[in-house]
Design an enzyme around this catalytic site. Structure first.
Site, PDB file in Angstrom:
ATOM      1  N   ARG A   1      48.866  25.550  50.361  1.00 32.34           N
ATOM      2  CA  ARG A   1      47.497  24.798  49.706  1.00 32.34           C
ATOM      3  C   ARG A   1      48.183  23.387  48.985  1.00 32.34           C
ATOM      4  NH1 ARG A   1      43.729  29.846  48.153  1.00 32.34           N
ATOM      5  NH2 ARG A   1      42.382  30.141  50.289  1.00 32.34           N
TER       6      ARG A   1
ATOM      7  N   ARG B   1      40.643  32.739  42.224  1.00 39.70           N
ATOM      8  CA  ARG B   1      39.211  33.213  41.885  1.00 39.70           C
ATOM      9  C   ARG B   1      38.794  34.276  41.012  1.00 39.70           C
ATOM     10  NH1 ARG B   1      38.370  34.249  48.144  1.00 39.70           N
ATOM     11  NH2 ARG B   1      40.822  32.953  47.606  1.00 39.70           N
TER      12      ARG B   1
ATOM     13  N   GLY C   1      43.794  35.313  46.908  1.00 44.37           N
ATOM     14  CA  GLY C   1      42.492  34.499  45.970  1.00 44.37           C
ATOM     15  C   GLY C   1      43.069  34.646  44.707  1.00 44.37           C
ATOM     16  N   GLU C   2      43.930  34.992  43.582  1.00 42.72           N
ATOM     17  CA  GLU C   2      44.142  34.659  42.578  1.00 42.72           C
ATOM     18  C   GLU C   2      43.869  33.666  41.798  1.00 42.72           C
ATOM     19  OE1 GLU C   2      48.349  35.695  39.303  1.00 42.72           O
ATOM     20  OE2 GLU C   2      48.372  36.102  41.892  1.00 42.72           O
TER      21      GLU C   2
ATOM     22  N   GLN D   1      53.873  37.541  44.053  1.00 46.66           N
ATOM     23  CA  GLN D   1      52.879  35.280  43.624  1.00 46.66           C
ATOM     24  C   GLN D   1      54.022  35.073  43.063  1.00 46.66           C
ATOM     25  OE1 GLN D   1      50.765  32.693  44.078  1.00 46.66           O
ATOM     26  NE2 GLN D   1      49.311  33.632  44.135  1.00 46.66           N
TER      27      GLN D   1
ATOM     28  N   ASN E   1      50.301  29.537  49.888  1.00 47.07           N
ATOM     29  CA  ASN E   1      50.681  28.447  48.608  1.00 47.07           C
ATOM     30  C   ASN E   1      51.457  27.146  49.389  1.00 47.07           C
ATOM     31  OD1 ASN E   1      50.103  29.236  46.005  1.00 47.07           O
ATOM     32  ND2 ASN E   1      51.076  31.259  46.852  1.00 47.07           N
TER      33      ASN E   1
ATOM     34  N   LEU F   1      32.080  32.984  46.371  1.00 45.85           N
ATOM     35  CA  LEU F   1      31.199  32.563  47.293  1.00 45.85           C
ATOM     36  C   LEU F   1      32.036  33.699  48.265  1.00 45.85           C
ATOM     37  CD1 LEU F   1      30.225  29.002  46.998  1.00 45.85           C
ATOM     38  CD2 LEU F   1      28.789  30.544  46.867  1.00 45.85           C
ATOM     39  N   GLN F   2      33.451  33.495  48.356  1.00 46.75           N
ATOM     40  CA  GLN F   2      34.292  33.813  49.502  1.00 46.75           C
ATOM     41  C   GLN F   2      35.627  35.102  48.483  1.00 46.75           C
ATOM     42  OE1 GLN F   2      37.545  31.247  50.742  1.00 46.75           O
ATOM     43  NE2 GLN F   2      37.466  31.903  52.453  1.00 46.75           N
TER      44      GLN F   2
END
Length: 279
Positions: free
Chosen positions: A116, A81, A78-79, A38, A113, A61-62
């Site tokens: 986003r 979340r 998904g870290e 990461q 990353n 939700l995901q």
């Protein structure tokens, strides 16, 4: 979503769209470890609290994406979340398990990353450096692989040559990447921390810092004769060239002739500049 990523993450990894054959499982949070590759070190606390509240109300939700590692699992995607679920007090989280090697894990973490826009300039630079070292890639190969320009990669990696306190200030948002590039143009490198403090204290913007660096560089003794005061046209052209090449540039003129000096800081940096000149 960030532009210029070529085929992007889907070229390496089918994103988070679940295949019909894939099973969503409930995995205990205590069995999950962060992605060792990461690149993001800083997670916005307020954003994490908001996501945590949403998870308390609506659940996750995901599903996140995991890979099996011994008796545990490592996060692929998904870290945020995962962290928000811990904050919300959950015991389990929905997840899909996939088989991935270290190289795929590393590329996925960086691409996710980048898409986003979650990384600071320093985190992005460290991610590029790690990819180059671990996958034995050149800057040009990495740029092609990620759909970025070579100068973009090189300009970020050059930030890693800044003193630690300057890198920390860029990571925290006190300084921008533009400030970092301007500080790299200082001829007396030992003065970089001092000029950084002055920049923060006086809230200098990038243009003001570039002008300060230019004045300081002009005062550095040269082997040539006395330096004449530069006209505004020359100063503007120097600024344009510094922006283009991402390094220190000096123009000296004498009547109808002169010279342009372009600084470089490594063999890779020289190759980057030569590539720009060829283009």
């Amino acid at each position: 979503m960030a532009k210029g990523l070529g085929k992007g993450i889907n070229a390496l990894f089918p994103g988070e769209d679940l295949n019909e054959t894939e099973k969503v499982e409930q995995i205990a949070l205590e069995k999950i470890k962060p992605n060792p590759f990461q690149p993001r070190k800083i997670f916005d606390e307020e954003a994490m609290k908001d996501l945590s509240e949403s998870i308390k109300e609506h659940g996750v939700l995901q599903p996140i994406i995991l890979r099996k590692k011994g008796s545990k699992y490592e996060i692929v995607v998904g870290e945020r979340r995962f962290r928000a679920s811990e904050l919300a007090g959950l015991d389990e989280i929905p997840a899909v398990i996939r088989e991935l090697n270290d190289q795929q894990m590393m590329e996925i973490a960086i691409l996710e990353n980048l898409q986003r826009e979650d990384l600071t300039p320093i985190e992005e630079a460290e991610a590029y450096q790690n990819l180059m070292e671990n996958l034995s890639l050149t800057q040009e190969q990495l740029a092609f692989r990620l759909g970025k320009s070579r100068p973009h990669i090189a300009n970020h990696i050059r930030l890693l040559t800044l003193p630690e306190e300057v890198r920390n200030s860029i990571s925290s948002g006190e300084l921008t990447m533009g400030h970092g590039k301007a500080l790299l143009g200082l001829k007396k490198k030992k003065n970089i921390p001092l000029i950084m403090v002055k920049t923060i204290k006086e809230k200098l913007n990038v243009r003001q810092l570039e002008a300060l660096v230019q004045r300081l560089n002009d005062n550095v003794p040269r082997e040539t004769t006395k330096t004449e005061k530069k006209d505004i046209f020359t100063v503007e052209k120097e600024s344009e060239l510094r922006e283009l090449f991402g390094t220190g540039v000096s123009i000296t003129k004498n009547k109808n002739k002169g010279k342009i000096e372009i600084e470089f800081y490594s063999d890779d940096d020289l190759e980057r500049i030569l590539q720009l000149l060829e283009n």
